[in-house]
Design an enzyme around this catalytic site. Structure first.
Site, PDB file in Angstrom:
ATOM      1  N   GLY A 165       0.828  -1.201   0.000  1.00  9.72           N
ATOM      2  CA  GLY A 165       0.000   0.000   0.000  1.00  9.72           C
ATOM      3  C   GLY A 165       0.862   1.251   0.000  1.00  9.72           C
ATOM      4  O   GLY A 165       2.048   1.216   0.351  1.00  9.72           O
ATOM      5  N   ALA A 170       3.906   7.547   3.217  1.00  6.45           N
ATOM      6  CA  ALA A 170       4.707   6.333   3.358  1.00  6.45           C
ATOM      7  C   ALA A 170       4.285   5.276   2.347  1.00  6.45           C
ATOM      8  O   ALA A 170       3.212   5.350   1.738  1.00  6.45           O
ATOM      9  CB  ALA A 170       4.567   5.780   4.778  1.00  6.45           C
ATOM     10  N   ASP A 275      -8.197   6.520  14.829  1.00  5.03           N
ATOM     11  CA  ASP A 275      -8.246   6.292  13.376  1.00  5.03           C
ATOM     12  C   ASP A 275      -8.771   4.893  13.091  1.00  5.03           C
ATOM     13  O   ASP A 275      -8.237   4.171  12.248  1.00  5.03           O
ATOM     14  CB  ASP A 275      -6.859   6.485  12.762  1.00  5.03           C
ATOM     15  CG  ASP A 275      -6.909   6.663  11.234  1.00  5.03           C
ATOM     16  OD1 ASP A 275      -8.004   6.975  10.716  1.00  5.03           O
ATOM     17  OD2 ASP A 275      -5.875   6.496  10.584  1.00  5.03           O
TER      18      ASP A 275
END
Length: 410
Positions: A165, A170, A275
């Site tokens: 991903g 990042a 999150d």
């Protein structure tokens, strides 16, 4: 790719085949998607008739006998006027990928890393590929150019195998740790923002939570201006990928309980995740869940915020009203996010959708409480206890939610 495209899926495992059929159907790229097992397809090959399809997608397992699997690819691609073949592979590796494409596959995709974007791109590319002429039985398969290798020396002691991903901050790689001799998920920053390390908070937060429901962190460091953090790798993927297939009400309740138990571990240590969303909920082979990405987790004992002034961190779709308004948070904010996930599991869609992130946040603050359809109304009380606008009207803790779930089960 034209919507009239005809696709034939061949699968050794019927459940995998139905999963793949649903994944392709949700892309809206095909007008017809048929599913056959390998035995039925072998009968097709024996009949030596042209296939009335534009694409062939085969779900194959390379763990059993790679020679047999490659032989199957040979037979399929040697048939006259055979459509392009896309292989969706289980238990394969770089060698299996190279071999499959040498033997005639147009593309090779590892199933555990499969995303909708990758699948759509592969199908479109394969649809436009010219149909190969059948090879003679004694003709050697043509050479194939392997994909460009990952940078070998990006982070010392880690061999990069694939990209899992990417984000603005990042990239996450599937890698092999030389020290541990095992696969890991290696997250590498693009640069250190404003000279301030970003992964150190995640390393400290997750490292303090020694529990099977929280990702295991193996390593953290900085190399040539890039931060990196090595963590547990989950080949079964995340809840976001699982949501691309229908989930039964029973499974929804199971996942709700498992996530609540994981949150209880986090909250017991005085942390708020902040999150919580399907991509941050990983799945083990036994169906248990694991929470990841503690990069913006907040320790309630610290007081104050941890993000820069005017910056909201987290996903707008899963953000509690108090988080959207920049207020101080507690564990009930994570429970609100869990309520959004519960609604999405039950209905297949998010409760609040709008054209911009700001509009979505406003709906969390002022929008009407989501109401479930009549056939799901028995879960409305649970949903309300999670997504109430006023946090005082929500479940007071993950433990309180688990007690309610245990009572319902009884």
């Amino acid at each position: 790719m034209a919507p009239s495209t005809r696709i034939l899926i061949v699968a050794e495992d019927g459940q995998v085949g139905r999963w793949l059929q649903h994944r392709i159907d949700t892309l809206g790229l095909a007008g017809r998607i048929d599913l056959e097992d390998t035995a039925a397809f072998e009968r097709r090959l024996a009949a030596a008739g042209a296939l009335p399809f534009d694409l062939l997608v085969a779900a194959l397992d390379f763990a059993r006998d790679s020679a047999t699997t490659l032989g199957w690819i040979d037979r399929a691609t040697a048939t006259a006027d055979m459509p392009p073949l896309v292989v969706i592979a289980d238990h394969g590796d770089e060698v299996a990928a190279a071999s499959a494409m040498r033997h005639g596959a147009t593309d090779y995709l590892p199933r555990h890393l499969l995303s909708s974007e990758q699948l759509a791109a592969s199908l479109k590319s394969a649809r436009n590929a010219p149909r190969e002429q059948p090879r003679a039985a004694d003709e050697a398969p043509p050479p194939v150019l392997l994909p460009q290798r990952m940078p070998r020396d990006l982070i010392p002691r880690y061999q990069l195998l694939d990209t899992l991903g990417e984000s603005m901050r990042a990239t996450v790689y599937l890698a092999v740790s030389a020290a541990l001799n095992r696969h890991v998920a290696l997250k590498v920053s693009r640069t250190i923002e404003d000279g301030e390390p970003q992964f150190a908070r995640e390393f400290a937060a997750a490292g303090a939570l020694r529990d099977a429901s929280v990702v295991d962190i193996y390593d953290y460091g900085i190399h040539e201006g890039r931060e990196f953090i090595a963590m547990e790798y989950f080949p079964c993927g995340d809840l976001k990928a699982r949501l691309q297939n229908p989930i039964s009400e029973h499974e929804c309740l199971q996942y709700l309980g498992r996530i609540a138990r994981a949150l209880s571990v986090v909250h017991a240590q005085g942390l708020v995740h902040r999150d919580l969303k399907p991509p941050n909920i990983m799945l083990r082979e036994d169906g248990e869940v694991v929470l990841i990405d503690f990069g913006i987790a907040k320790n309630l004992a610290d007081g104050g915020g941890s993000t820069r002034t005017g910056v909201l961190r987290g996903s707008p779709y899963y953000m509690s009203p108090e988080q959207a308004q920049g207020e101080e948070l507690d564990a009930r904010s994570d429970l609100y996010s869990l309520g959004v996930i519960f609604y999405e599991m039950l209905t297949g869609t998010k409760p609040y959708l709008a054209g911009t992130a700001v509009e979505v946040l406003q709906l969390h603050v002022t929008g009407a409480l989501p109401q479930l359809a009549p056939e799901l109304s028995r879960h409305q009380a649970l949903l309300t206890g999670l997504m109430a606008k006023d946090r005082d009207e929500r479940f007071e803790s993950s433990s309180a939610l688990l007690e309610r779930l245990h009572g319902l089960a009884a």
